[in-house]
Design a protein around this motif. Structure first.
Motif, short mmCIF file in Angstrom:
data_model
loop_
_atom_site.label_atom_id
_atom_site.label_comp_id
_atom_site.label_asym_id
_atom_site.label_seq_id
_atom_site.Cartn_x
_atom_site.Cartn_y
_atom_site.Cartn_z
N ASP A 1 -0.86 40.59 1.64
CA ASP A 1 -1.46 39.87 2.79
C ASP A 1 -1.46 40.82 4.07
O ASP A 1 -0.32 40.92 4.84
N TYR B 1 5.75 41.25 10.17
CA TYR B 1 5.29 40.26 9.23
C TYR B 1 4.97 40.97 8.03
O TYR B 1 5.30 40.80 6.88
N GLU C 1 6.17 39.77 18.69
CA GLU C 1 6.67 38.38 17.81
C GLU C 1 7.66 38.80 16.89
O GLU C 1 7.66 37.95 15.93
N ALA D 1 10.54 36.08 15.92
CA ALA D 1 10.11 34.86 15.28
C ALA D 1 9.42 35.21 13.71
O ALA D 1 9.67 34.42 12.93
N ALA D 2 9.14 36.43 13.49
CA ALA D 2 8.71 36.76 12.48
C ALA D 2 9.91 36.87 10.94
O ALA D 2 9.34 36.64 9.88
N ASP E 1 -3.88 35.67 13.91
CA ASP E 1 -3.70 36.33 12.45
C ASP E 1 -3.02 35.33 11.34
O ASP E 1 -1.96 35.32 11.44
N VAL E 2 -3.72 34.66 10.96
CA VAL E 2 -3.34 33.49 9.87
C VAL E 2 -2.87 34.07 8.62
O VAL E 2 -3.50 34.42 7.86
N PRO E 3 -1.73 34.02 8.36
CA PRO E 3 -1.06 34.54 7.14
C PRO E 3 -1.71 33.47 6.05
O PRO E 3 -1.99 32.52 6.03
N TYR E 4 -1.87 34.46 4.66
CA TYR E 4 -2.54 33.78 3.76
C TYR E 4 -1.64 32.80 2.86
O TYR E 4 -2.16 31.99 2.21
N ILE E 5 -0.39 33.16 2.64
CA ILE E 5 0.54 32.60 1.68
C ILE E 5 1.35 31.77 2.70
O ILE E 5 2.32 32.62 3.32
N ARG F 1 8.40 32.16 7.27
CA ARG F 1 8.03 33.34 8.14
C ARG F 1 6.78 33.45 8.48
O ARG F 1 6.34 33.85 9.75
N ALA F 2 5.78 32.88 7.76
CA ALA F 2 4.17 33.14 8.06
C ALA F 2 4.12 31.94 9.13
O ALA F 2 3.50 32.30 10.29
N ARG G 1 6.36 30.90 11.26
CA ARG G 1 6.92 31.28 12.57
C ARG G 1 5.92 32.29 13.30
O ARG G 1 5.78 32.33 14.57
N TRP G 2 5.57 33.26 12.24
CA TRP G 2 4.71 34.20 13.08
C TRP G 2 3.35 33.88 13.85
O TRP G 2 3.23 34.04 14.81
N SER H 1 4.32 31.95 16.86
CA SER H 1 4.52 32.81 17.91
C SER H 1 3.18 33.44 18.45
O SER H 1 3.28 33.79 19.75
N GLN H 2 2.22 33.77 17.67
CA GLN H 2 1.02 34.34 18.25
C GLN H 2 0.43 33.12 18.99
O GLN H 2 -0.23 33.43 20.12
#
Lengths: 434, 446
Positions: A87, A99, A314, A317-318, B189-193, B197-198, B200-201, B204-205
């Motif tokens: 990803d 991330y 961020e 948070a990551a 930016d949207v995590p895929y899985i 962690r995804a 939270r990121w 935060s965005q």
């Protein structure tokens, strides 16, 4: 062997695990690709939809809608031994890098599992990728790949200087890529983390193990190509006359840009038609190696990146681990994430004006008279990228841009030749070349 | 004008009230003369007249939910075009609660492209886009949105927010629009899985974007965010009742009309007008079921419709619902896939909403959603409208077909274009749909 779909996926990770790895480069779409993916998909994505064989692990990056669907098709129809999704963020800066460092660590862990399964061992543990042994290996491979990248970058500097043809340079880069994917890798000493065999050890002394094969090929090739070349000499792997005529004198100079070049034959066509290709802005070219991965201190958790519009920090948070590894000061996954996301941007990225700036810099430093933009048919990123670059680079720099859409095998079509020839005539008319 | 039927009649009335400004041709689409639409849309009087005309519309037989929908659109358009609130352009899957909560008004160019097609304005936008060197092989929803912005048909954005969700075209076309307007551009930016962690990121965005917008765009603040999430939950509760009622056999709502209201489904979460609309729609469906006055009488087959539909005038649905007595029982894009939001933790909650989109992530997520819809809505067959250039949706066709076949559900991949009437293949679509219905008939032994 690990086949990766995108230049944002670090080959360092499988290589450090002792798995040959290379960027996927195809010569044609899979025979029955339209049984898996629609016809209005880009040829590169469709080319992935094929039987890769049971020796092949495929790592697909989330580059675009088409590649995400190719990932589904590969898994669902069982077209490869294993399929991994990497990803890759679309932005750079602190949060994205943090991330992505986590994603790369997960990727390493998945591959480590695969390696252990192969050996008949139990599954890998986090220690397999977080422990000092692996991390030392990874840093060694990063150093080695840096050497390789440096050599390849030098090769394309020679292209810009007109000393070798772009076709030859890209051919060398692809041979190096093949070498990474097919040459036997050195065995690692499980106790020390150092290369166990003599050839690999020699490579290690120069900063990494797989460089012995790859760097030698590149440097040797570059030297041979760039050697004492008079007008019309050099080129073609030392076999005689250069396709480009060796130097650009009397020829209109063009840069080639785009998403994925699909096949290097287009560069040959441009040179055969009488244009001098001064730069190649493609992920088969310098976009994949015009950067270095930091391998010493100084790469920790990054701050917010000014390159992005929304470049917030961020990191916390990551939830990525500290950048400090036992016995060292570098988190290699973070270093990889930082370097790969910050490399010359491909059209999929959202990094403000960085891509246009990079192309403007190439245009000016290479003194080109026009840009040939290659878009794989149905590549959405390329279609949007072309329109933006035409406005922000072509028009602002007063450079004509030629859009060529193509598929595998189309580079040498009559239509392409006609359009390229017309573009050359137009450029020569503007330059007053007879 | 079959599609956006009431809004179309409504705008006709607005045009007539404005001195015969607008005229609709008797054939396909609409031709605007005298007053150009970009002028009319920025005309304060037009909105006043329109608001005044709403009760009249109801008196002429418009359903309460249709009037509520018009009120919803009208309010947002007035806010956007008259500059009453900061207008934030978004791509389709940005949580609009964020925009309403900040005190702005969202505008979705790709959704507006459907409206433009319904009013015969899309061709002009598409030409404007192609003049900017964009390929006609790109999705026409995005091309029309981009061309509409370039030709002045859309309002002026104060900022642009996109997500990397689902579709590449949305974010790139909106990047161009932000550059045209010279306004801030944000990409979530949207995590895929999915993972902690995804989430939270992403959270935060979202928090960063909200904070930055509140700082940079006058008129925006974070004060209303919790309220917008409350409103969204209220609307979701009503909408879930609507969805439950649509399980009724025969279908209580015409699918071709439901596909028009995907506009509100994408656009209006967090708006004060959305819950009243769904409430009115729920009451209408309850009445329909109670009275038995179903839109497709003697319903023979029930279809699940994937992706969107042609928004220009077409006989496809008349053929399907009328000649073939087959209902679109439900639509993929009408599926509310997210849980209730937590107003106390808005950013994490919105991140979870975005991450729970079944079209994002490995295709198993979409398959699971489709399987559920097939069961919930007693579906006999599935039709995917294969919008030209929509890689994210069309790319799953082979897998979806195979999975549905395992369940014994026939699948039709129907090529077409939702906005670009030049690429419309009406006759071919009707033929293929007809053959598909015959296949369903044969399976029933009819």
């Amino acid at each position: 062997m690990v086949l990766v779909s995108c230049s944002y996926v670090p080959l360092e990770i499988p290589l450090a695990l002792g798995i040959p790895a290379k960027r996927a480069v195809f010569r044609e779409p899979g025979a029955s690709c339209e049984a898996y993916l629609p016809r209005d998909f880009c040829p590169y994505a469709k080319a992935f939809a094929r039987e890769h064989g049971q020796d092949c692990v495929v790592a697909i990056a989330g580059s675009c809608d088409a590649m995400r669907r190719a990932y589904d098709a590969l898994r669902y129809f069982g077209l490869a031994r294993e399929v991994h999704f990497v990803d890759v963020p679309r932005s750079c800066g602190g949060g994205a890098e943090a991330y992505y460092a986590g994603v790369l660590r997960d990727f390493a862990l998945e591959l480590a599992h695969a390696v252990r399964r192969e050996r008949g061992d139990a599954g890998a543990s986090a220690h397999d990728v977080d422990g000092p042994l692996f991390q030392r290996r990874l840093v060694a491979v990063m150093q080695s790949m840096n050497s390789l990248r440096q050599g390849l970058s030098r090769l394309f500097e020679l292209v810009a200087e007109g000393r070798i043809s772009a076709m030859d340079a890209i051919g060398t880069a692809l041979r190096v890529n093949d070498a990474l994917g097919t040459r036997p890798r050195g065995n690692w000493d499980s106790a020390s983390g150092a290369p166990a065999d003599a050839g690999a050890a020699r490579g290690s002394e120069r900063g990494g193990f797989m460089s012995t094969a790859g760097t030698a090929v590149v440097l040797e090739g570059a030297m041979r190509l760039a050697g004492p070349c008079g007008p019309g000499a050099g080129g073609s792997g030392g076999s005689g006359q250069s396709r480009s005529g060796g130097r650009p004198g009397g020829r209109a100079r063009v840069g080639v840009s785009g998403t994925c070049l699909l096949e290097p034959a287009l560069l040959g066509v441009l040179e055969e038609v009488g244009l001098a290709v001064a730069f190649v802005d493609s992920c088969l070219g310098p976009r994949s190696f015009d950067f270095r991965v930091p391998t010493d201190e100084g790469v920790g958790q990054a701050e917010g990146d000014p390159r992005t519009d929304a470049g917030a920090d961020e990191n916390a948070a990551a939830g990525v681990n500290s950048s400090v590894i036992p016995g060292g000061s570098l988190d290699p996954f973070y270093a990889l994430a930082h370097a790969y996301l910050g490399k010359p941007a491909c059209p999929r990225m959202f990094v403000g004006d960085m891509r246009a700036q990079h192309l403007r810099k190439l245009v000016r430093s290479c003194g080109v008279h026009g840009i040939v933009y290659f878009a794989p048919k149905f590549c959405d990123h390329a279609y949007y990228d072309f329109a933006e670059l035409k406005r922000h680079v072509g028009e602002s720099e007063g450079l004509p841009m030629l859009l060529l859409e193509g598929e595998y095998g189309s580079a040498r079509s009559g239509q392409t030749l006609t359009r390229v020839t017309a573009f050359r005539e137009m450029l020569e008319g503007r330059l007053g070349l007879g | 004008m079959m599609h956006f039927g009431i809004p179309s009649r409504f705008w006709q009335m607005v045009g007539q009230a404005a001195g015969g400004a607008a005229r609709q041709t008797a054939t396909r689409g609409a031709r605007w003369t005298v007053v150009r639409p970009e002028v009319l849309l920025r005309w304060k009087l037009a909105y006043k007249v329109a608001s005044a005309a709403l009760p009249l519309l109801e008196a002429r037989g418009a359903k309460a939910y249709q009037v509520a929908a018009i009120r919803c659109v009208l309010s947002d358009f007035a806010d956007a075009y008259l500059g009453r609130k900061p207008c934030i352009f978004t791509s389709a899957f940005v949580p609009t609660e964020l925009v309403y909560g900040l005190g702005g008004v969202p505008f979705l160019p790709e959704a507006a492209a459907g409206l433009a097609a319904a009013f015969g304005l899309a061709a002009r936008s598409l030409f404007a886009c192609e003049a900017l060197w964009y390929s006609p092989d790109l999705c026409s929803f995005h091309r029309a949105g981009l061309g509409g912005a370039a030709s002045g048909l859309l309002p002026r954005p104060s900022a642009v927010i996109v997500t990397s969700h689902l579709c590449d075209g949305g974010k790139r076309s909106l990047l161009h629009i932000s550059r045209l307007a010279g306004c801030p551009f944000y990409m979530l930016d949207v995590p895929y899985i999915p993972s902690d962690r995804a989430t939270r990121w992403l959270a935060s965005q979202i928090e960063h974007v909200a904070g930055d917008l509140a700082r940079r765009v006058p008129g925006l603040s974070l004060e209303g965010l919790a309220q917008a999430l409350h409103r969204s939950n209220e609307a979701l509760a009503e909408y879930e009742r609507v969805s439950a009622l649509r399980r009724n056999v025969p279908a209580p709502w015409r699918g071709s009309e439901a596909l028009n209201y995907v506009l509100l489904f994408l656009w209006s979460w967090g708006s004060p007008s959305l819950a009243p609309f769904y409430r009115a729609l729920r009451l209408h469906l309850e009445r329909t079921i109670a009275t038995g006055d179903f839109p497709v009488r003697d319903e023979r087959h029930r279809l699940l419709w994937l992706n969107l539909r042609p928004y220009y005038d077409t006989r496809v649905f008349k053929h399907l619902e009328g000649d073939r007595a087959s209902s679109v029982a439900f639509e993929e894009y009408s599926f509310a896939y997210w849980p209730s939001l937590d107003p106390r933790d808005p950013f994490a909650s919105l991140a979870e909403k975005m991450m729970s989109n079944f079209g994002w992530g490995p295709i198993e997520r979409r398959l699971e959603a489709l399987e559920r819809l097939v069961d919930d809505y007693s579906v006999d067959g599935v039709v995917q409208f294969a919008q030209w250039g929509c890689r994210q949706s069309n790319g799953g066709a082979a897998i979806i077909a195979r999975e549905l076949r395992k369940k014994g559900i026939p699948f039709l991949n129907l090529d077409g274009d939702g906005v670009d009437a030049r690429c419309g293949t009406e006759a071919q679509a009707i033929t293929r749909l007809g053959a598909f219905i015959e296949l369903l008939d044969a399976r029933r032994g009819w």
